[in-house]
Design a protein around this motif. Structure first.
Motif, PDB file in Angstrom:
ATOM      1  N   ASP A   1       0.838  -1.199   0.000  1.00 17.81           N
ATOM      2  CA  ASP A   1       0.000   0.000   0.000  1.00 17.81           C
ATOM      3  C   ASP A   1       0.875   1.252   0.000  1.00 17.81           C
ATOM      4  O   ASP A   1       2.109   1.175   0.005  1.00 17.81           O
ATOM      5  N   ALA A   2       0.238   2.433   0.002  1.00 17.01           N
ATOM      6  CA  ALA A   2       0.984   3.691  -0.089  1.00 17.01           C
ATOM      7  C   ALA A   2       1.789   3.991   1.166  1.00 17.01           C
ATOM      8  O   ALA A   2       2.742   4.772   1.127  1.00 17.01           O
ATOM      9  N   ARG A   3       1.436   3.372   2.291  1.00 11.87           N
ATOM     10  CA  ARG A   3       2.215   3.539   3.522  1.00 11.87           C
ATOM     11  C   ARG A   3       3.562   2.849   3.435  1.00 11.87           C
ATOM     12  O   ARG A   3       4.441   3.075   4.262  1.00 11.87           O
ATOM     13  N   GLY A   4       3.681   1.942   2.459  1.00  7.66           N
ATOM     14  CA  GLY A   4       4.872   1.111   2.370  1.00  7.66           C
ATOM     15  C   GLY A   4       4.733  -0.181   3.137  1.00  7.66           C
ATOM     16  O   GLY A   4       5.719  -0.903   3.352  1.00  7.66           O
TER      17      GLY A   4
ATOM     18  N   VAL B   1      -5.034 -11.800  -2.312  1.00  5.02           N
ATOM     19  CA  VAL B   1      -5.051 -10.546  -1.547  1.00  5.02           C
ATOM     20  C   VAL B   1      -4.582  -9.402  -2.434  1.00  5.02           C
ATOM     21  O   VAL B   1      -3.576  -9.531  -3.133  1.00  5.02           O
ATOM     22  N   ARG B   2      -5.324  -8.277  -2.422  1.00  8.47           N
ATOM     23  CA  ARG B   2      -4.837  -7.031  -3.018  1.00  8.47           C
ATOM     24  C   ARG B   2      -5.273  -5.888  -2.107  1.00  8.47           C
ATOM     25  O   ARG B   2      -6.462  -5.643  -1.935  1.00  8.47           O
ATOM     26  N   VAL B   3      -4.310  -5.185  -1.554  1.00  6.67           N
ATOM     27  CA  VAL B   3      -4.630  -4.039  -0.715  1.00  6.67           C
ATOM     28  C   VAL B   3      -4.746  -2.810  -1.608  1.00  6.67           C
ATOM     29  O   VAL B   3      -4.028  -2.668  -2.595  1.00  6.67           O
ATOM     30  N   ALA B   4      -5.714  -1.939  -1.294  1.00  2.00           N
ATOM     31  CA  ALA B   4      -5.852  -0.698  -2.048  1.00  2.00           C
ATOM     32  C   ALA B   4      -4.670   0.210  -1.763  1.00  2.00           C
ATOM     33  O   ALA B   4      -4.057   0.154  -0.697  1.00  2.00           O
ATOM     34  N   ALA B   5      -4.368   1.087  -2.698  1.00  2.00           N
ATOM     35  CA  ALA B   5      -3.252   2.007  -2.506  1.00  2.00           C
ATOM     36  C   ALA B   5      -3.434   2.861  -1.265  1.00  2.00           C
ATOM     37  O   ALA B   5      -2.465   3.209  -0.588  1.00  2.00           O
ATOM     38  N   ASP B   6      -4.695   3.190  -0.939  1.00  2.00           N
ATOM     39  CA  ASP B   6      -4.956   4.074   0.198  1.00  2.00           C
ATOM     40  C   ASP B   6      -4.676   3.427   1.549  1.00  2.00           C
ATOM     41  O   ASP B   6      -4.633   4.106   2.574  1.00  2.00           O
TER      42      ASP B   6
END
Length: 612
Positions: free
Chosen positions: A428-431, A470-475
């Motif tokens: 995700d965008a948090r890394g 599993v796919r986490v959203a970018a947010d």
């Protein structure tokens, strides 16, 4: 894919009756409203692509009870902002208590009308009950949030004949509106409202991360004002625990404001009430950014948003470029490269915009092939990657821009077979890095903060089955899970919540929502926009298809990707300038540039991915 991001064109409703100077004229395709004859269904009309506004006919003098019900249902499909014409079919008391915005019940076809068998044969000639019926498809609640539904619909509508006028009117009816699916698709449009993740910022820029919250609004009824009001009202209940709004509590449009439209410079001025008047410049910029992201998702005619406080005092103004420097959105970030595994299970890459087939191996252990890989995920800054070993037992994280050593695995599985071990990872965008262990004896979803350290077990209280993908959203606040149970696979969207207890972070996923109702098999998934995924799967009794679905379970009226069989994996970017890529059993790695046909990239390759 374009309907999920920066949508510029909206199909609008066409079915209705409009008033001409010479009198009322019924447009072709409208159901008539007879005052006698047999009961019949109120049919949904075929799709038409015209920009005609739709208005309904009021009740005819001495219309039968049947015609009153049919006319009322027709009026529900109009573009009358406040359903004033529909209320004319109701008694005075019912018109005051009926709340059309309470919900929209969407049926597979127009609602059927049948006389209530329990009221048949009664002596009162001035009272009658009808049953509205059909097959449920979805509901849109008072927050304008869409939820798929399945099962029979049956509701009573009661009519009385006015003693003085002798006219039939409806005096009891269900709250909300009931509408056929095709009319719903004509009259409503999906729009992403934007908020900010409560505890997430982009790992690289430190900007707040924008989160899309899809809602449905009536497309021909002052849609811009509707969307602004909806944004100010706050996020939907499902999303609210994990996002924040920069608008102060109680912020509304100034009293009496409607018909918001941009001026000749494409600037939209939004007059707010006194609740928003005392915010600082930074917060005002975030408020305008939320509006800018949201409105650009609805129309391309807004180039900037200006906020006004009480009394018309200017607050701040933001254009699209300024909004993009205020908050992070995956839809604006074009990936630099497409990545996949070559014939030697090495990680290779090619420029996203390339029309050729030349690839180069990444730097480091994943590029040398010292550890053959089964699947990979590349961090959004494209400097680090996570890879699952070819036997599915181990997850490794390493640099792909330097020649660093591989190191020990960060997650391991003891599953009996490769398909019972680790899923493909996701960033995700948090890394943060996400992966699931499919071991039937110890199934578990894990997250690794910044892709390192001790794996944290993620709790999913509502999970019923085993995670297959599993796919986490970018947010970082939404996650897509393919869940398998009894040989059937379904796609669920969950809300990620992070809490701290005794200085330790706890992560859990809540309120799983089925995004593919009726699916029998989900082969591959990828996020393909702010609130959209591309899904390869099969409905019960059907064949494999590739289609786009919304996180709320709705499907937009747009063209699906060209037919393709034997898809093993799919890769899409939230940014629509990157072509769709697939791993085909017959053709290897192939891509679908915008407006073109599928093109072969390489025969011997697998596991294509964009960053994320």
């Amino acid at each position: 894919m374009g309907a999920d991001r920066e949508r510029s064109a909206r199909r609008t409703s066409v079915r209705a009756v409009v008033y001409a100077i010479c009198g009322a004229v019924v447009l072709g395709g409208c159901a008539s409203m007879p005052d006698s004859g047999d009961l019949r269904d109120v049919e949904s009309t075929p799709r038409q692509d015209t920009q005609v506004r739709v208005f309904a006919m009021p009740p005819q003098q001495d219309a039968s009870a049947t015609a009153i019900v049919q006319g009322f249902l027709e009026a529900l499909t109009s573009d009358d902002p406040h359903y004033d014409t529909a209320r004319k079919y109701l008694t005075t008391g019912a018109a005051k208590t009926w709340q059309p915005d309470a919900q929209a019940m969407v049926l597979a076809n127009g609602p059927s009308i049948q006389t209530d068998s329990r009221s048949a044969g009664r002596e009162d000639p001035d009272s009658i009950t009808y049953m509205l019926g059909g097959g449920e498809v979805a509901t849109v609640d008072a927050e304008q949030s869409y939820t798929p539904a399945e099962g029979p619909y049956s509701q009573k509508v009661h009519l009385t004949k006015d003693a003085k006028t002798g006219q039939w009117r409806i005096d009891s009816l269900p709250q909300g509106v009931v509408i056929g699916k095709s009319d719903f698709q004509r009259r409503y449009t999906s729009v992403d409202k934007y908020y900010f993740a409560s505890d997430t910022s982009d790992e690289t820029s430190g900007q707040p991360v924008a989160v899309a919250d899809p809602v449905y609004v009536r497309s021909q009824v002052d849609a811009v004002t509707q969307v602004v009001r909806s944004l100010l009202n706050g996020p939907t209940t499902w999303l609210s625990p994990v996002v924040r709004s920069s608008f102060p509590t109680g912020t509304k449009l100034r009293k009496g404001v409607s018909g918001l439209t941009p001026d000749d410079r494409n600037r939209l001025t939004v007059p707010l009430n006194i609740k928003a008047s005392k915010v600082g410049s930074g917060r005002c910029t975030e408020m305008a950014t939320q509006l800018m992201f949201t409105l650009r998702n609805l129309t391309t005619t807004v180039d900037s948003v200006a906020l006004e406080g009480a009394g018309g005092s200017p607050m701040c103004e933001v254009n699209e470029q300024q909004a993009d420097t205020t908050a992070w959105r995956a839809t604006t970030k074009r990936p630099g490269y497409l990545y996949y595994l070559d014939a030697k299970h090495r990680l290779v890459r090619m420029p996203t915009g390339s029309t050729g087939t030349t690839v180069v191996a990444v730097s480091g252990a994943f590029g040398t092939g010292t550890k053959p890989l089964r699947s990979v995920a590349v961090a959004r800054d494209e400097s680090t990657a996570a890879g699952v070993s070819s036997d599915g037992k181990a997850l490794y994280v390493t640099s792909i821009v330097s020649d660093s050593e591989l190191g020990a695995p960060v997650v391991s599985s003891q599953g009996a077979t490769a398909d019972d071990r680790l899923t493909k990872p996701s960033w995700d965008a948090r890394g943060d890095l996400w992966v699931a262990d499919r071991n039937p004896d110890r199934p578990q979803l894990y997250v690794l903060t910044h892709g390192s350290g001790r794996p944290l077990a993620v709790q999913i209280p509502e999970l019923d089955g085993r995670i297959k993908d599993v796919r986490v959203a970018a947010d970082g606040v939404r996650i897509a899970l393919v869940v398998e149970k009894g040989g059937k696979q379904s796609l669920f969207i969950g809300r990620i919540e992070r809490t701290r207890s005794d200085d330790q972070q706890e992560v859990s996923v809540h309120e799983l929502r089925d995004a593919t109702p009726g699916s029998e098999e989900v082969t591959a998934i990828s996020w393909a926009g702010a609130s959209q995924l591309v899904v390869v799967g099969r409905q019960k009794g059907g064949v494999q298809q590739t289609r786009y679905v919304q996180v709320d379970g709705s499907t937009l009226d747009e063209q699906a990707p060209a037919a393709l069989t034997g898809v093993l994996a799919i890769a899409a970017s939230e940014n629509d300038r990157a072509p769709l890529v697939a791993d085909s059993q017959d053709d290897g790695i192939i891509r679908l540039p915008s407006g073109a046909e599928w093109q072969k990239v390489v025969k011997d390759g697998s596991a294509p991915v964009y960053p994320g």
